[in-house]
Write an enzyme that holds these catalytic residues in place. Structure first.
Site, PDB file in Angstrom:
ATOM      1  CE1 TYR A   1      -4.101   1.945   0.401  1.00  0.00           C
ATOM      2  CE2 TYR A   1      -2.563   3.443   1.483  1.00  0.00           C
ATOM      3  CZ  TYR A   1      -3.786   3.208   0.887  1.00  0.00           C
ATOM      4  OH  TYR A   1      -4.686   4.220   0.752  1.00  0.00           O
TER       5      TYR A   1
ATOM      6  CG  PHE B   1      -7.461  18.087 -24.294  1.00  0.00           C
ATOM      7  CD1 PHE B   1      -7.563  17.636 -25.605  1.00  0.00           C
ATOM      8  CD2 PHE B   1      -7.756  17.197 -23.275  1.00  0.00           C
ATOM      9  CE1 PHE B   1      -7.941  16.330 -25.889  1.00  0.00           C
ATOM     10  CE2 PHE B   1      -8.134  15.887 -23.553  1.00  0.00           C
ATOM     11  CZ  PHE B   1      -8.220  15.458 -24.868  1.00  0.00           C
TER      12      PHE B   1
ATOM     13  CE  LYS C   1      -4.019  10.712 -24.274  1.00  0.00           C
ATOM     14  NZ  LYS C   1      -4.799  10.679 -23.041  1.00  0.00           N
TER      15      LYS C   1
HETATM   16  C1  P61 Z   1      -7.289  11.453 -26.502  1.00  0.00           C
HETATM   17  F1  P61 Z   1     -12.177  12.426 -26.557  1.00  0.00           F
HETATM   18  N1  P61 Z   1      -6.530  12.547 -24.536  1.00  0.00           N
HETATM   19  O1  P61 Z   1      -6.621  12.283 -27.160  1.00  0.00           O
HETATM   20  P1  P61 Z   1      -6.464  11.276 -19.693  1.00  0.00           P
HETATM   21  N2  P61 Z   1      -4.244  16.315 -22.219  1.00  0.00           N
HETATM   22  C2  P61 Z   1      -4.189  15.908 -23.498  1.00  0.00           C
HETATM   23  C3  P61 Z   1      -4.856  14.763 -23.886  1.00  0.00           C
HETATM   24  O2  P61 Z   1      -4.789  14.376 -25.160  1.00  0.00           O
HETATM   25  C4  P61 Z   1      -5.584  14.002 -22.913  1.00  0.00           C
HETATM   26  C5  P61 Z   1      -5.589  14.470 -21.569  1.00  0.00           C
HETATM   27  C6  P61 Z   1      -4.923  15.619 -21.257  1.00  0.00           C
HETATM   28  C7  P61 Z   1      -7.304  11.583 -25.050  1.00  0.00           C
HETATM   29  C8  P61 Z   1      -8.309  10.783 -24.234  1.00  0.00           C
HETATM   30  C9  P61 Z   1      -9.577  11.558 -24.262  1.00  0.00           C
HETATM   31  O3  P61 Z   1     -12.259  14.563 -25.045  1.00  0.00           O
HETATM   32  C10 P61 Z   1     -11.509  13.501 -24.661  1.00  0.00           C
HETATM   33  O4  P61 Z   1      -5.377  10.307 -19.358  1.00  0.00           O
HETATM   34  C11 P61 Z   1      -3.432  16.724 -24.479  1.00  0.00           C
HETATM   35  O5  P61 Z   1      -7.339  10.799 -20.815  1.00  0.00           O
HETATM   36  O6  P61 Z   1      -7.266  11.650 -18.497  1.00  0.00           O
HETATM   37  C12 P61 Z   1      -6.330  12.865 -23.276  1.00  0.00           C
HETATM   38  O7  P61 Z   1      -5.697  12.566 -20.184  1.00  0.00           O
HETATM   39  C13 P61 Z   1      -6.338  13.751 -20.500  1.00  0.00           C
HETATM   40  C14 P61 Z   1     -10.393  11.505 -25.354  1.00  0.00           C
HETATM   41  C15 P61 Z   1      -9.788  12.553 -23.329  1.00  0.00           C
HETATM   42  C16 P61 Z   1     -11.375  12.454 -25.532  1.00  0.00           C
HETATM   43  C17 P61 Z   1     -10.785  13.507 -23.513  1.00  0.00           C
HETATM   44  O8  P61 Z   1      -7.919  10.521 -27.020  1.00  0.00           O
END
Ligand code: P61
Length: 462
Positions: free
Chosen positions: A76, A128, A262
């Site tokens: 933990y 975003f 990513k």
């Molecule tokens: C994506 F339709 N992206 O591109 P989390 N910042 C940035 C991102 O690209 C991002 C996050 C923060 C996604 C997933 C996703 O409207 C949407 O790990 C530049 O997903 O929490 C995520 O990171 C957030 C798809 C998110 C979406 C929101 O596909």
């Protein structure tokens, strides 16, 4: 004639395990997409052939990462994997303090809550979805200070993720520096089509931040991809490694939020990193309320180990070259068919320009949403709307936000699909494009309050 001097890019790995894909008929797909309310987020993945919905959490992990999974220390508190992740973050990104979170938005939530006060303004290089929502929920207002070129899908400028420093300074002077908790800088800019920011621009933003005493928060979700574009296109960087450029980018910022799903090649995970002890102290207090103890933040030990290894792999030049090589292979193929896509080609996907593909469909009838549904119908390829549905409504007026960019994103997962898959995708886009005159648009029949694009439902205009 073949050119004996040419050396094509190729994947710096071979395939050890495969996952079978299911094929569907057009009749199946008609039923599935209708049941999903013409929203590709609501399809079951078993009904998808080539899944280009997102590059988030969809990467293939390496054998090293899978081996790391077996080294999970599931204590933990004080898991050994946390310390390895902390080492990796320090070594490759250079930030002093680390708080793991379940994914990127967990880190956005914590940082917004700590830094933003009611009535604050947060400038950023384009919004975003999750980032802006957390800023708003904390009482702030997002202000777009990206250069105008970013809103024009045909403009060929290489660094469309740049911040317009005049817009930034104007905002600071008009609202007062005490109303600007931080400047949000994303590498690369997702909603603009995966467009990078240049090092020179980032340095200029740093100067502005220093002059007014404002911090910079780095959304470093795709920092290695951004670094590769700097290496390829910015003067003075062609002899530097992606790893060196990544470190330099991070050194120009104060705090970072990361969706490790990513760039960092894991299926789940994220973190908040900072150079400031007071922010770390507060974040390590809040994280126990919302995510978990500060040495796991909602992740299993094995997830942190996979991330520590993934970070190291993500900054390798060979990896990034092949990753972006594949994205550009698809882009070039679509361009050879004269399909309108966002230019220059970005880093994590190819973005179809729905406004130019379906000029007869008004934005109120969701051209990008419609195009994504048609592409699925044609071939089982799943893509994502990035237009008016994603942009949501204005908080005050309740009216739709009308973004200039109305796009369908073909997002390429890392190390997952082959060049032959890219050929099939391009052929399907061409087939939809050739039949575009018959496409009429849609109406929204269900709209959730937050991040509506995930769960909204539509019906076709016949
Ligand atoms: C994506 F339709 N992206 O591109 P989390 N910042 C940035 C991102 O690209 C991002 C996050 C923060 C996604 C997933 C996703 O409207 C949407 O790990 C530049 O997903 O929490 C995520 O990171 C957030 C798809 C998110 C979406 C929101 O596909």
């Amino acid at each position: 004639m073949p050119n004996s001097k040419k050396r094509s890019w190729a994947e710096p790995f071979k395939i050890k395990m495969v996952e079978p894909l299911s094929m569907t008929t057009i009749q199946d797909r008609q039923r599935y997409i209708q049941e999903a309310g013409y929203n590709t987020f609501l399809l079951r993945s078993k009904d998808v052939y080539i899944d280009l919905l997102t590059d988030s959490g969809t990467s293939a992990m390496s054998d090293r990462q899978w081996a790391g999974i077996m080294l999970g220390d599931e204590a933990y508190a004080g898991s050994e994997n946390f310390y390895r992740l902390e080492d990796s973050v320090k070594r490759f990104y250079g930030y002093k303090y680390l708080i793991p979170t379940h994914q990127g938005r967990g880190a956005e939530h914590l940082l917004s809550r700590i830094l933003i006060k009611d009535g604050d303004y947060i400038p950023g290089n384009m919004y975003f979805t999750t980032t802006r929502l957390h800023q708003e929920l904390a009482g702030g207002t997002f202000v777009d200070v990206i250069i105008d070129e970013a809103h024009d899908p045909e403009n060929l400028f290489k660094f469309k993720g740049n911040i317009d420093t005049d817009k930034l300074i104007k905002l600071i002077e008009s609202k007062g520096a005490d109303k600007i908790p931080y400047i949000c800088v994303a590498t690369t800019v997702n909603m603009a089509g995966g467009q990078p920011i240049s090092m020179q621009n980032l340095k200029e933003v740093r100067n502005v931040a220093d002059k007014y005493g404002i911090d910079i928060v780095h959304d470093m979700t795709r920092v290695a991809e951004n670094a590769y574009m700097i290496q390829q296109h910015e003067e003075g960087y062609s002899n530097k490694s992606v790893a060196e450029i990544v470190k330099e980018i991070c050194s120009l910022t104060d705090h970072a939020t990361m969706s490790a799903k990513k760039d960092a090649l894991v299926n789940i995970g994220g973190f908040l990193a900072t150079n400031k002890e007071d922010v770390y102290t507060e974040a390590s207090n809040w994280v126990v309320v919302y995510e978990g103890l500060h040495t796991y933040g909602g992740l299993a030990g094995r997830d942190m180990e996979a991330m520590a290894i993934g970070i190291a792999e993500s900054v390798q030049d060979d990896h990034i070259r092949a990753r972006i090589g594949q994205v550009h292979y698809l882009g070039e193929k679509l361009l050879s068919y004269n399909i309108p896509v966002v230019m220059p080609l970005g880093t994590h996907g190819i973005f179809l320009d729905a406004k130019r593909i379906l000029p007869h469909v008004p934005q109120d009838n969701y051209p990008a949403q419609t195009l994504a549904a048609e592409l699925y119908l044609d071939s089982g390829v799943r893509s994502m709307e990035r237009g008016i549905v994603s942009a949501g409504r204005n908080e005050e007026t309740g009216k739709h936000n009308y973004p200039k960019l109305e796009l369908v994103r073909l997002t390429i997962p890392r190390r997952v699909y082959t060049q032959a898959h890219m050929d099939v995708v391009a052929e399907s886009v061409l087939s939809v494009y050739e039949n575009r005159d018959k496409i009429k648009g849609m109406e929204m029949v269900y709209e959730p309050k937050y991040l509506r694009f995930f769960q909204a439902k539509f019906k076709k205009i016949e």
